[in-house]
Design a protein around this motif. Structure first.
Motif, PDB file in Angstrom:
ATOM      1  N   ASP A  45     -21.278   9.708 -30.464  1.00  0.00           N
ATOM      2  CA  ASP A  45     -20.822  10.008 -29.105  1.00  0.00           C
ATOM      3  C   ASP A  45     -21.990  10.057 -28.131  1.00  0.00           C
ATOM      4  N   THR A  46     -21.647   9.971 -26.861  1.00  0.00           N
ATOM      5  CA  THR A  46     -22.605  10.172 -25.777  1.00  0.00           C
ATOM      6  C   THR A  46     -22.071  11.278 -24.890  1.00  0.00           C
ATOM      7  N   VAL A  47     -22.951  12.225 -24.541  1.00  0.00           N
ATOM      8  CA  VAL A  47     -22.578  13.326 -23.658  1.00  0.00           C
ATOM      9  C   VAL A  47     -23.410  13.214 -22.389  1.00  0.00           C
ATOM     10  N   LEU A  53     -24.624  23.012 -13.701  1.00  0.00           N
ATOM     11  CA  LEU A  53     -23.281  23.477 -14.042  1.00  0.00           C
ATOM     12  C   LEU A  53     -23.134  24.965 -13.758  1.00  0.00           C
ATOM     13  N   PRO A  54     -21.924  25.412 -13.407  1.00  0.00           N
ATOM     14  CA  PRO A  54     -21.685  26.856 -13.297  1.00  0.00           C
ATOM     15  C   PRO A  54     -21.624  27.457 -14.705  1.00  0.00           C
ATOM     16  N   GLY A  55     -21.846  28.738 -14.802  1.00  0.00           N
ATOM     17  CA  GLY A  55     -21.804  29.373 -16.127  1.00  0.00           C
ATOM     18  C   GLY A  55     -22.998  28.921 -16.950  1.00  0.00           C
ATOM     19  N   MET A  56     -22.726  28.463 -18.165  1.00  0.00           N
ATOM     20  CA  MET A  56     -23.797  27.933 -19.007  1.00  0.00           C
ATOM     21  C   MET A  56     -24.374  26.709 -18.309  1.00  0.00           C
ATOM     22  N   GLY A  57     -25.642  26.734 -18.011  1.00  0.00           N
ATOM     23  CA  GLY A  57     -26.282  25.630 -17.304  1.00  0.00           C
ATOM     24  C   GLY A  57     -26.405  24.379 -18.153  1.00  0.00           C
ATOM     25  N   GLY A  58     -26.601  23.266 -17.483  1.00  0.00           N
ATOM     26  CA  GLY A  58     -26.733  21.996 -18.187  1.00  0.00           C
ATOM     27  C   GLY A  58     -27.931  21.948 -19.113  1.00  0.00           C
ATOM     28  N   GLY A  59     -29.053  22.516 -18.687  1.00  0.00           N
ATOM     29  CA  GLY A  59     -30.243  22.544 -19.543  1.00  0.00           C
ATOM     30  C   GLY A  59     -29.980  23.304 -20.830  1.00  0.00           C
ATOM     31  N   GLU A  60     -29.269  24.420 -20.722  1.00  0.00           N
ATOM     32  CA  GLU A  60     -28.927  25.210 -21.909  1.00  0.00           C
ATOM     33  C   GLU A  60     -28.000  24.419 -22.836  1.00  0.00           C
ATOM     34  N   LEU A  65     -27.132  21.109 -27.798  1.00  0.00           N
ATOM     35  CA  LEU A  65     -26.754  19.835 -28.426  1.00  0.00           C
ATOM     36  C   LEU A  65     -27.881  19.280 -29.292  1.00  0.00           C
ATOM     37  N   GLU A  66     -29.117  19.554 -28.908  1.00  0.00           N
ATOM     38  CA  GLU A  66     -30.265  19.085 -29.689  1.00  0.00           C
ATOM     39  C   GLU A  66     -30.357  19.778 -31.048  1.00  0.00           C
ATOM     40  N   LEU A  89     -35.492  20.404 -17.659  1.00  0.00           N
ATOM     41  CA  LEU A  89     -35.731  19.624 -18.873  1.00  0.00           C
ATOM     42  C   LEU A  89     -37.016  19.999 -19.607  1.00  0.00           C
ATOM     43  N   GLU A  90     -37.708  21.008 -19.109  1.00  0.00           N
ATOM     44  CA  GLU A  90     -38.973  21.420 -19.718  1.00  0.00           C
ATOM     45  C   GLU A  90     -38.783  21.730 -21.201  1.00  0.00           C
ATOM     46  N   GLY A  91     -39.650  21.153 -22.012  1.00  0.00           N
ATOM     47  CA  GLY A  91     -39.616  21.397 -23.453  1.00  0.00           C
ATOM     48  C   GLY A  91     -38.647  20.521 -24.224  1.00  0.00           C
ATOM     49  N   LEU A  92     -37.895  19.685 -23.545  1.00  0.00           N
ATOM     50  CA  LEU A  92     -36.952  18.788 -24.213  1.00  0.00           C
ATOM     51  C   LEU A  92     -37.564  17.401 -24.375  1.00  0.00           C
ATOM     52  N   PRO A  93     -37.094  16.654 -25.374  1.00  0.00           N
ATOM     53  CA  PRO A  93     -37.555  15.265 -25.479  1.00  0.00           C
ATOM     54  C   PRO A  93     -37.128  14.493 -24.226  1.00  0.00           C
ATOM     55  N   LYS A  94     -37.813  13.413 -23.936  1.00  0.00           N
ATOM     56  CA  LYS A  94     -37.475  12.594 -22.765  1.00  0.00           C
ATOM     57  C   LYS A  94     -36.045  12.084 -22.912  1.00  0.00           C
ATOM     58  N   LEU A  95     -35.232  12.344 -21.886  1.00  0.00           N
ATOM     59  CA  LEU A  95     -33.822  11.953 -21.888  1.00  0.00           C
ATOM     60  C   LEU A  95     -33.553  10.984 -20.745  1.00  0.00           C
ATOM     61  N   PRO A  96     -32.584  10.069 -20.926  1.00  0.00           N
ATOM     62  CA  PRO A  96     -32.177   9.230 -19.806  1.00  0.00           C
ATOM     63  C   PRO A  96     -31.581  10.101 -18.701  1.00  0.00           C
TER      64      PRO A  96
END
Length: 111
Positions: A45-47, A53-60, A65-66, A89-96
C-alpha cells in the motif's frame, strides 16, 4: 491500495479523483485516528499523509507507520513552508513530498 489521510475535504477529494484516474484503488480518511481504526494495511500500500492533521499529527503518524512490521510506502503532503516541513520530518528517512496545491503531473511522476 492508496490511503489518503487529509483533513481538507477538497484536497482529499482532488487526490482521490486524480489517483483513480491513474487506475488506483483509493480510500480517504479525515484524520490519523480514523485511518488507524479503519485501514487494513499491506506492505504494498501507499499512504499519503498530510503533515498538518488535527489530533495525532502527520509526523507522528509517519513515525508510527515506520515501526510496523511490513510498512507501506509513505508520501507526505504539505502546504507549509520548508522550515515547518523539515521540523515535522526531522529524524525520518527522506520521504517523497507532494506540495499543495497538488499538481496532477507531480502526482503522476510519483505514481
Amino acid at each position: 491500495m492508496f490511503h489518503v489521510v487529509e483533513d481538507d475535504a477538497a484536497v482529499a477529494d482532488a487526490l482521490v479523483l486524480m489517483l483513480r484516474e491513474f487506475d488506483h484503488e483509493v480510500r480517504s480518511y479525515p484524520d490519523a485516528e480514523e485511518f488507524l481504526r479503519e485501514a487494513r494495511l499491506a506492505g504494498s500500500d501507499t499512504v499519503i499523509v498530510d503533515l498538518a492533521l488535527p489530533g495525532m499529527g502527520g509526523g507522528e503518524l509517519v513515525r508510527f507507520l515506520e515501526t510496523i512490521a511490513d510498512p507501506p510506502r509513505v508520501v507526505v503532503i504539505s502546504g507549509e513552508p520548508q522550515g515547518e516541513l523539515d521540523r515535522h520530518l526531522e529524524g525520518l528517512p527522506k520521504l517523497p513530498v507532494i506540495r499543495k496545491p497538488v499538481d496532477v503531473e507531480d502526482l503522476r511522476r510519483l505514481f
